[in-house]
Design a protein around this motif. Structure first.
Motif, PDB file in Angstrom:
ATOM      1  N   UNK A 135       0.860  -1.183   0.000  1.00 54.50           N
ATOM      2  CA  UNK A 135       0.000   0.000   0.000  1.00 54.50           C
ATOM      3  C   UNK A 135       0.898   1.235   0.000  1.00 54.50           C
ATOM      4  N   UNK A 136       0.508   2.240  -0.768  1.00 53.62           N
ATOM      5  CA  UNK A 136       1.364   3.426  -0.888  1.00 53.62           C
ATOM      6  C   UNK A 136       0.557   4.714  -0.731  1.00 53.62           C
ATOM      7  N   UNK A 137       1.128   5.668  -0.002  1.00 53.27           N
ATOM      8  CA  UNK A 137       0.555   7.006   0.064  1.00 53.27           C
ATOM      9  C   UNK A 137       1.633   8.053  -0.149  1.00 53.27           C
ATOM     10  N   UNK A 138       1.338   9.069  -0.985  1.00 55.22           N
ATOM     11  CA  UNK A 138       2.263  10.186  -1.165  1.00 55.22           C
ATOM     12  C   UNK A 138       1.918  11.374  -0.273  1.00 55.22           C
ATOM     13  N   UNK A 139       0.936  11.208   0.624  1.00 59.90           N
ATOM     14  CA  UNK A 139       0.519  12.285   1.537  1.00 59.90           C
ATOM     15  C   UNK A 139       0.105  13.551   0.782  1.00 59.90           C
ATOM     16  N   UNK A 140      -0.688  13.396  -0.248  1.00 62.12           N
ATOM     17  CA  UNK A 140      -1.131  14.521  -1.077  1.00 62.12           C
ATOM     18  C   UNK A 140       0.031  15.188  -1.798  1.00 62.12           C
ATOM     19  N   UNK A 141       1.126  14.472  -1.942  1.00 63.13           N
ATOM     20  CA  UNK A 141       2.314  15.052  -2.548  1.00 63.13           C
ATOM     21  C   UNK A 141       2.560  14.560  -3.956  1.00 63.13           C
ATOM     22  N   UNK A 142       3.822  14.573  -4.353  1.00 64.61           N
ATOM     23  CA  UNK A 142       4.198  14.352  -5.753  1.00 64.61           C
ATOM     24  C   UNK A 142       4.527  12.897  -6.074  1.00 64.61           C
ATOM     25  N   UNK A 143       4.572  12.026  -5.085  1.00 61.37           N
ATOM     26  CA  UNK A 143       5.233  10.743  -5.244  1.00 61.37           C
ATOM     27  C   UNK A 143       4.554   9.672  -6.073  1.00 61.37           C
TER      28      UNK A 143
END
Length: 601
Positions: free
Chosen positions: A241-249
């Protein structure tokens, strides 16, 4: 705007800002502040300038010379330009500068203004024309042999902030004397030059290049070279599972997994795309633990996933959580624990690729990070070095070591920052995520997990128990008084808990004192701009108190280590560590008296 009520010098500063500023963005806000005649607020915004800290310039976006805004960005770019001209001369025009930006408010605009400043002087500009990870700028500077680079980002700071992170021609963050020299050149070029505000013209300039497609190919190739051959990464039961925290990733992690032949990640839909408001995480820092990973945990549990990978908004940091098989809850690894896992895996996978360790292999960590990497390096026959806090120090030292014929394998800092290899001489959350995924799949085939591997590491190299956290303090005078009371004319505390635990040595990197050296001067560089004192206790505990270079925080780091040969009672060690940390907080920081706000996760 009426400025007549202001003291003369402050009025001049405000008038200069109004005269030079061509943007309406913060003009209305300034007018409102002037109408309120809030002299203290105006002084806080205008009296002085932002200076280079741990990660370049960083501040709230607002009017004034001590805030980030279009005028301050232009002034910073002009100072950087003229300093580069003084160093590189005509070579700057052809070598150029590398620019990138994250998904925050104004980031694109700030990058465009910077490009405008350099293009006006016929300097080639590599500008990634979409949001990108910070490590791509560090990589791009090296890959295209630029004279330097700028990443517009405030990393994991609140949505009101932005920043200006500067890299030198070696692909590392600027350190002294470059930071001070750039600052001086900024002061010499405060008035915006003609035409720099018109950013629309930059896109028709033939000296503007978007290198993203080529850059990604080269970057992913470098990352894949670090992966062990023959490991089937698709035949696995692990779902990441992956999250970019509302960022660019997200798009970059997706591409990295595809190029490395992993199965796709499952993204946290609510946080998948860049959003400058950070609607689900007001403080978008995965280092905050379960509170920041709440949606990621929900997504993982709904998808049968037992490993979470989380980048901060500019994707240079990495957090990892695991739901071990048979366990009831989630294990969120600390920065030090993840540092240990990656350190061990970087050595082990290197040996799997090359057959044996290079005799001049080196690993680095900062002085506030766990000593576990030093312990691993000692047993594995790998060289180890400690640096000051911040990847600007580790990156520059890695560059120096490479020039001397050493191979820098890995560097880490406890604030979830990891540098795997030297393709990027800065922390890189993308390559670190790939190495963690590779390790997890390898361990699965060995009937093991990340959590089990961590316990094996501590049993093999010695237990390293640490506690790190921070207090918020918005009063700079209070912070100064806390540290001055501790050094008290070099009369540092001798013990805690009424003499129960004695302090055997003290190192103060703010004033340049170390009680352990013959001349009482520390081996690490001194930085008067940052408070930092380390206490070494007789029982082996090492505790460091320091201020943040980017936020109003007092951070503390404590670690108790054991020798791998010793038979230890881990529960007893944990109890000792807990009571010592509590005593250090109460006796040294006095949180109630000083109105400190404890970090809450």
């Amino acid at each position: 705007m009426d400025t007549s009520f202001l003291p003369e010098q402050l009025e001049l500063l405000v008038k200069n800002w109004i005269c030079w500023n061509k943007s309406q963005q913060y003009a209305i806000e300034l007018e409102r502040i002037l109408m309120a005649k809030d002299v203290n607020k105006i002084r806080d915004m205008f009296d002085g300038r932002l200076s280079f800290g741990t990660a370049g310039l960083r501040s709230a976006m607002a009017p004034g010379f001590k805030r980030i805004n279009e005028l301050v960005v232009i002034q910073s770019a002009q100072g950087l330009l003229y300093y580069m001209i003084s160093v590189f001369g005509e070579a700057l025009k052809s070598a150029g500068i590398f620019l990138g930006y994250d998904g925050r408010y104004n980031s694109k605009r700030f990058a465009e203004l910077s490009a405008s400043v350099f293009l006006r002087h016929s300097v080639k500009v590599y500008l990634i024309r979409t949001v990108c990870p910070t490590p791509f700028v560090a990589f791009g500077v090296k890959e295209y042999k630029c004279c330097g680079g700028v990443m517009v980002t405030a990393s994991h700071n609140p949505k009101e902030d932005n920043g200006y992170k500067v890299y030198w021609n070696n692909g590392t963050q600027v350190i002294t004397p470059h930071d001070k020299n750039i600052q001086n050149y900024i002061l010499e070029h405060l008035e915006p030059e003609e035409g720099v505000w018109d950013v629309e013209k930059i896109y028709s300039n033939p000296l503007l290049v978007d290198p993203l497609d080529d850059l990604q190919k080269k970057y992913y190739s470098c990352v894949n070279e670090m992966l062990i051959p023959g490991l089937d990464k698709k035949s696995t039961n692990i779902i990441f599972t992956y999250t970019p925290m509302h960022g660019v990733g997200y798009s970059y992690i997706r591409n990295a997994f595809e190029k490395a032949n992993f199965n796709p990640v499952v993204a946290v839909e609510q946080q998948k795309h860049p959003d400058p408001d950070f609607p689900t995480v007001p403080f978008p820092n995965p280092e905050e633990g379960k509170s920041a990973l709440k949606l990621a945990i929900e997504t993982a549990e709904n998808n049968g996933s037992r490993i979470i990978l989380a980048n901060d908004p500019d994707a240079d940091r990495l957090a990892v959580a695991e739901h071990p098989i048979g366990s009831e809850g989630w294990k969120v690894f600390t920065g030090n624990e993840l540092g240990a896992l990656l350190g061990w895996w970087m050595i082990d996978s290197y040996k799997k690729i090359h057959g044996q360790a290079h005799p001049k292999l080196v690993m680095l960590s900062s002085t506030v990070s766990s000593a576990v990497l030093k312990s691993i390096a000692k047993v594995e026959g790998v060289l180890f070095e400690e640096t000051l806090t911040g990847f600007k120090w580790m990156g520059n030292r890695a560059h120096q070591l490479a020039a001397e014929g050493y191979e820098v394998l890995y560097a880490f800092e406890e604030s979830i920052g990891y540098m795997c290899g030297t393709a990027v001489l800065d922390k890189d959350g993308i390559s670190a995520a790939i190495k963690i995924a590779e390790m997890a799949i390898y361990l699965e085939k060995e009937n093991s997990t990340l959590s089990s591997a961590l316990e094996t590491i501590y049993n093999r190299y010695g237990w390293h128990l640490s506690v790190n956290s921070y207090f918020i303090c918005n009063d700079s005078l209070t912070i100064k008084n806390i540290f001055e009371s501790l050094r008290h004319d070099y009369n540092y505390p001798k013990s805690i808990m009424n003499g129960r635990y004695s302090i055997k040595s003290v190192r103060d990197l703010t004033v340049g004192y170390d009680s352990e050296t013959d001349d009482h001067k520390p081996l690490l560089p001194v930085s008067k701009s940052t408070q930092m004192i380390t206490f070494n206790f007789d029982n082996g505990l090492k505790a460091t108190l320091r201020t943040s270079g980017t936020e109003p925080k007092i951070k503390y780091y404590a670690e108790l280590c054991t020798d791998p040969k010793d038979c230890v009672d881990i529960d007893k060690l944990k109890t000792i560590l807990k009571e010592m940390v509590e005593a250090i907080i109460e006796e040294f920081l006095k949180p109630q008296k000083n109105s400190l706000i404890y970090r809450s996760t």
